[in-house]
Motif scaffolding. Structure first.
Motif, PDB file in Angstrom:
ATOM      1  N   LEU A 185      50.096  71.611 102.672  1.00  0.00           N
ATOM      2  CA  LEU A 185      49.643  72.638 101.735  1.00  0.00           C
ATOM      3  C   LEU A 185      48.664  72.057 100.725  1.00  0.00           C
ATOM      4  N   VAL A 186      48.968  70.888 100.184  1.00  0.00           N
ATOM      5  CA  VAL A 186      48.058  70.259  99.220  1.00  0.00           C
ATOM      6  C   VAL A 186      46.725  69.955  99.891  1.00  0.00           C
ATOM      7  N   HIS A 187      46.769  69.471 101.121  1.00  0.00           N
ATOM      8  CA  HIS A 187      45.528  69.178 101.853  1.00  0.00           C
ATOM      9  C   HIS A 187      44.675  70.433 102.006  1.00  0.00           C
ATOM     10  N   ALA A 188      45.289  71.536 102.423  1.00  0.00           N
ATOM     11  CA  ALA A 188      44.541  72.776 102.615  1.00  0.00           C
ATOM     12  C   ALA A 188      43.985  73.294 101.291  1.00  0.00           C
ATOM     13  N   ALA A 189      44.783  73.172 100.223  1.00  0.00           N
ATOM     14  CA  ALA A 189      44.335  73.644  98.907  1.00  0.00           C
ATOM     15  C   ALA A 189      43.167  72.811  98.397  1.00  0.00           C
ATOM     16  N   LEU A 190      43.268  71.491  98.512  1.00  0.00           N
ATOM     17  CA  LEU A 190      42.183  70.626  98.027  1.00  0.00           C
ATOM     18  C   LEU A 190      40.938  70.777  98.884  1.00  0.00           C
ATOM     19  N   GLU A 191      41.127  71.053 100.158  1.00  0.00           N
ATOM     20  CA  GLU A 191      39.968  71.277 101.019  1.00  0.00           C
ATOM     21  C   GLU A 191      39.218  72.534 100.580  1.00  0.00           C
ATOM     22  N   PHE A 192      39.952  73.567 100.182  1.00  0.00           N
ATOM     23  CA  PHE A 192      39.311  74.778  99.659  1.00  0.00           C
ATOM     24  C   PHE A 192      38.551  74.463  98.375  1.00  0.00           C
ATOM     25  N   LEU A 193      39.157  73.734  97.460  1.00  0.00           N
ATOM     26  CA  LEU A 193      38.478  73.395  96.204  1.00  0.00           C
ATOM     27  C   LEU A 193      37.250  72.524  96.484  1.00  0.00           C
ATOM     28  N   ARG A 194      37.352  71.628  97.462  1.00  0.00           N
ATOM     29  CA  ARG A 194      36.191  70.790  97.815  1.00  0.00           C
ATOM     30  C   ARG A 194      35.053  71.651  98.343  1.00  0.00           C
ATOM     31  N   SER A 195      35.385  72.623  99.193  1.00  0.00           N
ATOM     32  CA  SER A 195      34.351  73.499  99.738  1.00  0.00           C
ATOM     33  C   SER A 195      33.660  74.285  98.630  1.00  0.00           C
ATOM     34  N   VAL A 196      34.420  74.761  97.662  1.00  0.00           N
ATOM     35  CA  VAL A 196      33.824  75.484  96.541  1.00  0.00           C
ATOM     36  C   VAL A 196      32.904  74.563  95.747  1.00  0.00           C
ATOM     37  N   SER A 197      33.346  73.303  95.526  1.00  0.00           N
ATOM     38  CA  SER A 197      32.555  72.365  94.716  1.00  0.00           C
ATOM     39  C   SER A 197      31.227  72.006  95.354  1.00  0.00           C
ATOM     40  N   THR A 198      31.121  72.157  96.672  1.00  0.00           N
ATOM     41  CA  THR A 198      29.865  71.822  97.358  1.00  0.00           C
ATOM     42  C   THR A 198      29.071  73.065  97.736  1.00  0.00           C
ATOM     43  N   SER A 199      29.600  74.255  97.421  1.00  0.00           N
ATOM     44  CA  SER A 199      28.917  75.492  97.781  1.00  0.00           C
ATOM     45  C   SER A 199      27.911  75.880  96.701  1.00  0.00           C
ATOM     46  N   VAL A 200      27.258  77.015  96.900  1.00  0.00           N
ATOM     47  CA  VAL A 200      26.295  77.487  95.901  1.00  0.00           C
ATOM     48  C   VAL A 200      27.000  77.970  94.644  1.00  0.00           C
ATOM     49  N   TYR A 201      28.326  78.070  94.703  1.00  0.00           N
ATOM     50  CA  TYR A 201      29.099  78.534  93.544  1.00  0.00           C
ATOM     51  C   TYR A 201      29.789  77.366  92.834  1.00  0.00           C
ATOM     52  N   TYR A 202      29.205  76.195  92.968  1.00  0.00           N
ATOM     53  CA  TYR A 202      29.788  75.004  92.333  1.00  0.00           C
ATOM     54  C   TYR A 202      29.872  75.153  90.811  1.00  0.00           C
ATOM     55  N   ALA A 203      29.080  76.085  90.240  1.00  0.00           N
ATOM     56  CA  ALA A 203      29.076  76.249  88.788  1.00  0.00           C
ATOM     57  C   ALA A 203      30.436  76.665  88.252  1.00  0.00           C
ATOM     58  N   LEU A 204      31.337  77.122  89.122  1.00  0.00           N
ATOM     59  CA  LEU A 204      32.692  77.439  88.686  1.00  0.00           C
ATOM     60  C   LEU A 204      33.373  76.221  88.065  1.00  0.00           C
ATOM     61  N   PHE A 205      32.901  75.034  88.444  1.00  0.00           N
ATOM     62  CA  PHE A 205      33.471  73.806  87.891  1.00  0.00           C
ATOM     63  C   PHE A 205      32.594  73.204  86.794  1.00  0.00           C
ATOM     64  N   ASN A 206      31.512  73.900  86.461  1.00  0.00           N
ATOM     65  CA  ASN A 206      30.567  73.353  85.479  1.00  0.00           C
ATOM     66  C   ASN A 206      31.081  73.582  84.055  1.00  0.00           C
ATOM     67  N   ASP A 207      32.200  72.979  83.791  1.00  0.00           N
ATOM     68  CA  ASP A 207      32.844  73.100  82.487  1.00  0.00           C
ATOM     69  C   ASP A 207      33.589  71.791  82.255  1.00  0.00           C
ATOM     70  N   PRO A 208      33.243  71.056  81.216  1.00  0.00           N
ATOM     71  CA  PRO A 208      33.896  69.750  80.992  1.00  0.00           C
ATOM     72  C   PRO A 208      35.412  69.837  80.994  1.00  0.00           C
ATOM     73  N   SER A 209      35.964  70.885  80.398  1.00  0.00           N
ATOM     74  CA  SER A 209      37.421  70.984  80.369  1.00  0.00           C
ATOM     75  C   SER A 209      37.981  71.242  81.764  1.00  0.00           C
ATOM     76  N   ALA A 210      37.259  72.034  82.578  1.00  0.00           N
ATOM     77  CA  ALA A 210      37.712  72.291  83.946  1.00  0.00           C
ATOM     78  C   ALA A 210      37.705  71.007  84.763  1.00  0.00           C
ATOM     79  N   LEU A 211      36.626  70.242  84.641  1.00  0.00           N
ATOM     80  CA  LEU A 211      36.564  68.966  85.359  1.00  0.00           C
ATOM     81  C   LEU A 211      37.669  68.027  84.899  1.00  0.00           C
TER      82      LEU A 211
END
Length: 976
Positions: A321-347
């Motif tokens: 489950l952790v692997h699948a969840a982190l894989e989803f977060l990794r995909s988001v971080s490399t997608s065109v919507y990476y700005a979802l993580f563009n927040d120092p507190s989020a990082l």
């Protein structure tokens, strides 16, 4: 006589007997009965009859599955079209009526049939299955589960197919039947899932059903986004979120918690977490392939997955489950919507609350390190830990670095400092902190890497060499580390970053590595051996960084330590140690001469032990590579050692052949060939004594033996100049006849025949030549393949180059008058297609001999051959003038240099990299450019301009030929 179901059931019962003779007789009986047309239907009658005991019914189901697997795809096999239709008609209902263990066998059989028949030949399959999904009254969840399991197995193949018109057509057909029942079932279950919790058994079935529904969802969406799913995305995403939020209350009865939260073993996920992992897989598919359609749900799913993984336990059963969840977060971080993580507190939160906890070692990791070192190595060094949370966290860091490298590096640098301080304050108890820091540095520093080269590009913001000097070297120097796992981490670090370490630094590490090799811990000395192996393959540009002069001062110490490591418990067949020995011998080359006797003694001792129980194919391959590398290096530099090597090796080789150890025989024959090729004494009495056994038919029945045995016979012919083979020429030609009859071995037949032509006197084989050519012509008539024709064209060149054109003409015409015309046609049609440099040279020289040394071509009926041969020859010479850049030797193996090769093996025949087959140019004495040789030979034979002009078919050809004359220093042709 047709068997009855009762008779067949009795035979099946006997096939389960513990008495070997009874079991073998029954198996033979079943094999014979399988040829009867009613065999599959009789098996299904036994499966369907509840009066048969479960073992017999299950045996019938297995026999049916195996029969279908072996014969269904064969259109001309034993299954008639009538029987096929009967099977397709009854199989679905039968599968759903039988007992669960039998149901799995029939479901697997149905899947096998569907691979070829669905949907075109079995259009009723899916409607029959879908009709069982209707949930009315008191649902039979077991039936629904069986149906969904079958639908999933039938459709699973689409996950691995490329998008095409045919695939899209199939999926459209499937969706037309499945989408509404699927939608109703999925929605109905999710809407009432809370009500099922009162019954743990039903709850378990429901979550198993949801798991299959999610798998089917993935399959239906993996090729393209169907309109149905796009239109109903809101409903599906809402249900996905419901599943991600679902929790089993802590106050729930223990049976319910066990049914949903506990896996089959302690380290396996429970039903709920398997379902949640599949949800993560599905939304990850959508962000990777359909991000525009999915983007409006992205923010809430990121938050849901973030919360889920932040609050999950550290136990190994949650890793998928952790692997699948982190894989989803990794995909988001490399997608065109990476700005979802563009927040120092989020990082900060991701790095500290998700990544760092996932990278920390757990008690489970330490237990694997201590109790199952091979599994630890497989996960940690070979990269099979792809679904662990530690590797998933590393991939997430890599994804975050794509757009936030500076920020992520800064955050983790502070964390690394804290971890190292924790270690420094109490190394004994806090060694795990440094292990985490090493792993974190690696995840931050690596931009690109391969197994062969190690890290090739790094993050310039990470001070790798400073970390190496201050943190890694002390661990390698520490004779009593706080944890051996920490030393293994240090070894993995230097192996990964070997390209970044200078030659001087690595040379300083070698004494430390020799010391580490003496550690009895399997992981530690395996990692040390792997470092030696990988370092010795480093190249600076095209030049190996380390040569024999570099390792000469440490050679004895390294070799002794590596062989000593094989004595540790659990490492008697350690493939990393043996590969390091192989690499060291190969780099040392003739510097191994002083160590040759002791090294061979050690290798023979290892071989003797392995022969008793050969269990690890990679270790076995590297062991024989070591022997080959030692024989090749030392035998070339000091041939006098070959006799001693033969004395060492022949006894274990004899044992291998006597015990009929199939996987070792090809290795033995290759090394015997190598010994014979290098032995200055030629074919010695020990080799003479075993030759008759080498042409025994039983050895040639095994395809894995053929390339090695052919090479060995070629070595006999070459070293003995044919003398020792003449008395056995008939069995040798029998081998040739067997090999040439098969498409798989016909090229080996020509290799053997070429050596016979080259090294056996013509008088000794002259009486056999008509038979040899007749066998070849018969094969040409029966089964002509491009490879065979090309090999034959090369052989004709070989024959003429050695024995002359007249011998060829006389031999062929003796078989049948006028046959030479057909041979010339075939030869000339395929001569220009030969691309190997040596092979083309042979054919060109042979054609020159045909023109200049074959009197038969100057008179009827062969005079018409002369101009045609000249045309082909000029074409081939023109190709040579344009340059030959394509060309491994045609059909001949060219072995790569050791540093360029990753040693590989198969279970049939594995070429030893360090025992490459030598290639002897039979025309090595012909050094003159063939473009100059042709006019020289024509001139020498007294063919003047008028004679050549009268035979040449075109003026353009004569112009080119005249240029060759001038290039050879001869007068230009006068053909005006």
């Amino acid at each position: 006589m047709q068997a009855t179901p009762e008779q067949l059931a009795s035979t099946l019962e006997q096939s389960l007997s513990h008495v070997a003779d009874i079991r073998r007789a029954a198996e033979s009986n079943l094999q014979a009965r399988s040829l009867q047309p009613d065999y599959p239907m009789l098996l299904l009658q036994i499966v369907h009859n509840p009066s048969h005991p479960l073992p017999i019914a299950q045996a019938a189901a297995v026999a049916f599955k195996n029969f279908i697997k072996a014969n269904w795809s064969e259109e001309t096999g034993p299954i008639s079209e009538q029987t096929r239709e009967q099977v397709r008609t009854i199989l679905v209902d039968l599968m759903l009526q039988v007992r669960p263990t039998i149901q799995k066998q029939l479901s697997a059989t149905l899947t096998i049939i569907s691979q070829t028949d669905f949907p075109s030949k079995w259009p009723q399959l899916l409607p029959a299955l879908v009709s069982k999904l209707a949930v009315t009254g008191t649902p039979d969840w077991g039936l629904v589960l069986g149906v969904l399991r079958t639908i999933h197995s039938v459709m699973r193949r689409y996950r691995h197919q490329y998008k095409s018109a045919d695939v899209l057509k199939d999926l459209k057909y499937i969706l037309g039947i499945l989408e509404q029942p699927y939608f109703m079932l999925f929605g109905g279950i999710l809407n009432s899932i809370e009500q099922t919790l009162a019954n743990p058994a039903v709850a378990a079935q429901i979550f198993d059903i949801v798991r299959l529904l999610l798998k089917i969802f993935y399959t239906l969406n993996v090729i393209d986004l169907p309109e149905f799913f796009e239109d109903n995305m809101e409903v599906f995403m809402s249900n996905f979120r419901k599943l991600l939020h679902f929790q089993v209350p802590a106050t729930s009865p223990e049976p319910l918690r066990a049914a949903l939260l506990e896996g089959s073993t302690e380290d396996k996920p429970g039903r709920l977490h398997r379902v949640q992992a599949l949800v993560c897989n599905c939304i990850n598919l959508y962000i990777e392939k359909y991000e525009e359609e999915f983007q409006r749900y992205l923010h809430v799913f990121v938050q849901d997955v973030w919360n889920l993984v932040s609050n999950i336990g550290a136990e190994m059963r949650y890793d998928p489950l952790v692997h699948a969840a982190l894989e989803f977060l990794r995909s988001v971080s490399t997608s065109v919507y990476y700005a979802l993580f563009n927040d120092p507190s989020a990082l900060q939160i991701i790095c500290k609350n998700i990544v760092i906890p996932c990278m920390k070692l757990r008690q489970d990791d330490l237990e694997i390190f201590e109790d199952n070192p091979q599994e630890y190595i497989r996960r940690d060094m070979e990269g099979s830990d792809g679904d662990t949370r530690r590797r998933s966290a590393l991939e997430l860091v890599k994804g975050l670095r794509k757009h936030f490298e500076a920020q992520v590096t800064q955050i983790f640098s502070a964390d690394i400092g804290v971890l190292l301080q924790q270690y420094a304050s109490n190394p004994k108890d806090n060694w795990w902190a440094k292990s985490t820091a090493i792993y974190l540095v690696t995840s931050l520093a690596v931009r690109s890497a391969t197994t062969r080269q190690g890290v090739s590009s790094t993050n310039e913001l990470v001070p790798i060499m400073e970390f190496f000097t201050n943190q890694i070297v002390p661990e390698l120097q520490n004779p009593a580390p706080a944890s051996l796992l920490l030393k293994a981490d240090a070894l993995k670090f230097v192996t990964s970053f070997r390209q970044q370490l200078s030659k001087d630094v690595i040379m300083q590490l070698f004494p430390l590595l020799v010391s580490v090799l003496q550690d009895p811990n399997t992981v530690v000395h395996s990692y040390a051996a792997n470092f030696i192996d990988r370092v010795l393959t480093i190249k600076d540009g095209a030049v190996p960084r380390f040569g024999k002069a570099d390792i000469k001062p440490i050679l004895r110490g390294v070799i002794v330590a590596l062989f000593a490591a094989l004595q540790f418990p659990g490492s008697a067949q350690n493939e990393y140690v043996m590969r390091a020995i192989m690499r060291t011998i190969a780099v040392a080359q003739d510097e191994m001469v002083p160590l040759a006797a002791d090294c061979m003694h050690q290798l023979v001792a290892v071989l003797g032990n392995v022969v008793q129980n050969p269990t690890i194919p990679t270790f076995n391959h590297y062991m024989f590579e070591c022997i080959a590398a030692l024989v090749g290096s030392v035998g070339t530099a000091a041939p006098a050692n070959i006799t001693a090597f033969e004395q060492y090796l022949f006894p274990p080789f004899q044992t291998i052949l006597q015990k009929d150890i199939l996987e070792f025989a090809p290795y033995v024959f290759q090394i015997m060939s190598q010994l014979l090729e290098l032995d200055p004494a030629g074919v010695t009495p020990p080799f003479q004594s075993i030759f008759p056994a080498l042409v025994a038919p039983v050895l040639w029945e095994r395809s894995g033996n053929v390339p090695a045995l052919v090479r060995l016979l070629q070595a006999y012919l070459w070293r003995g100049r044919g003398e020792g083979v003449i008395q056995h020429i008939e069995p040798v030609l029998g081998v040739f006849q067997k090999l040439i009859s098969s498409n798989a071995t016909d090229d080996e037949a020509f290799y053997l025949l070429e050596s016979i032509v080259a090294y056996v006197p013509l008088a000794a084989v002259a009486s056999h030549l008509p038979t040899i050519f007749t066998i070849i012509f018969t094969r040409l008539t029966r089964s002509r393949t491009p490879k065979f024709v090309r090999s034959f064209a090369i052989f004709l060149g070989f024959f003429v180059a050695v024995h002359g054109g007249s011998s060829l003409v006389q031999t062929v015409e003796k078989i049948q008058n006028g046959l030479m015309a057909r041979v010339v046609d075939l030869w000339l049609q395929n001569g220009t297609q030969i691309i190997g440099k040596v092979e083309r040279k042979i054919v060109i020289i042979a054609l020159i001999k045909m023109l200049t040394e074959t009197p038969e071509l100057t008179a009827d009926p062969f005079v018409t051959f002369w101009p045609r041969i000249l045309v082909t020859l000029m074409q081939m010479l023109g190709q040579a003038a344009e340059g030959d850049t394509s060309a491994p030797e045609d059909g001949h193996l060219q072995m790569p240099a050791f540093e360029d090769s990753e040693v590989s093996f198969t279970n049939v025949f594995s070429q030893l990299i360090f025992a490459p087959k030598p290639h002897h140019d039979p025309l090595a004495t012909v050094q003159q450019d063939p473009r100059l040789l042709l006019p020289t030979e024509l001139h020498r034979k007294g063919m003047d301009s008028q004679a050549v002009a009268s035979l040449a078919p075109t003026r353009e050809l004569l112009v080119k030929l005249s240029e060759y004359y001038q290039g050879a220093g001869l007068p230009a042709l006068n053909f005006a």
